[in-house]
Design a protein around this motif. Structure first.
Motif: not given
Length: 232
Positions: A219, A93, A85, A87
């Motif tokens: 996330t 994201s 991931t 950001q």
């Protein structure tokens, strides 16, 4: 069954201080029960958990695992999903995922892209990917905060593989305790088409999740065929 999440919340309360110093930004544990509305026996329980590790401030790796135990069937399906991931900002994201579904010594690989952001006071996310080289899986989810810890939640997911198509849509409510787990319930409908024949059934879901760490969980969640087939 849902009450099992409460002692877990207490146990994990002390973890963020020591874990975050090592780069762990968050994690979660959850339990969920699904049942059809037509009175049939094809419900089931899902057990899930995840952990996320941050690198610098913009990149993280996470792993989510889940076990799917149908009622009245002596088998358990599993999924493990790895996420990378990035950001984009404090509210957005994007990333990629690789997942592996397995049941009774058979398995399927999934891979794709995903993203999420805050939007007009709520959170929205989505993903799209491939199941092996045979089909497509995609979905969208969202939540909108109300007040006093309550939120409206919903999701739509679709699988299209060869001559089979499955779609699931649900909406519900979530309650986040000030210090402890979140509880949620949803009602939805799953429909399918195979070789020209189609069928549909309604279902309801009740579940609980406890999150810990600075990021309050991971996330993204599991990416799995079994997530589109809740308890069935």
């Amino acid at each position: 069954m849902i009450n099992r999440a409460v002692p877990v919340a207490i146990l994990l309360a002390a973890l963020p201080f020591s874990a975050s110093a090592q780069g762990v930004t968050g994690g979660d544990l959850g339990i969920e029960y699904n049942a059809p509305l037509d009175g049939s026996d094809f419900g089931g329980t899902t057990y899930s958990g995840g952990l996320e590790y941050g690198f610098m401030r913009t990149f993280s790796m996470s792993v989510n695992a889940a076990a799917y135990k149908p009622d009245n069937i002596s088998t358990t399906a599993t999924n493990v999903t790895l996420h990378g991931t990035y950001q984009l900002s404090s509210i957005a994201s994007v990333g990629g995922f690789y997942g592996y579904d397995s049941i009774e010594d058979e398995g399927a690989h999934l891979f794709g892209i995903e993203g999420g952001t805050e939007f007009m006071g709520g959170d929205v996310g989505g993903y799209i990917g491939r199941v092996e080289d045979e089909g497509t899986i995609l979905g969208f989810d969202g939540s909108y905060d109300l007040r006093s810890g309550f939120s409206v939640i919903g999701n739509v997911d679709l699988i299209d593989i060869d001559d089979a198509r499955l779609a699931q849509a649900s909406i519900g409510a979530e309650y986040q305790m000030a210090a402890g787990p979140q509880f949620y319930t949803q009602i939805g409908r799953i429909s399918g088409e195979f070789d020209g024949d189609s069928d549909a059934v309604g279902f309801f879901t009740i579940g609980a999740k406890v999150a810990f760490g600075a990021a309050r969980g991971t996330t993204f969640d599991n990416r799995s065929v079994f997530e589109v087939l809740p308890g069935f």
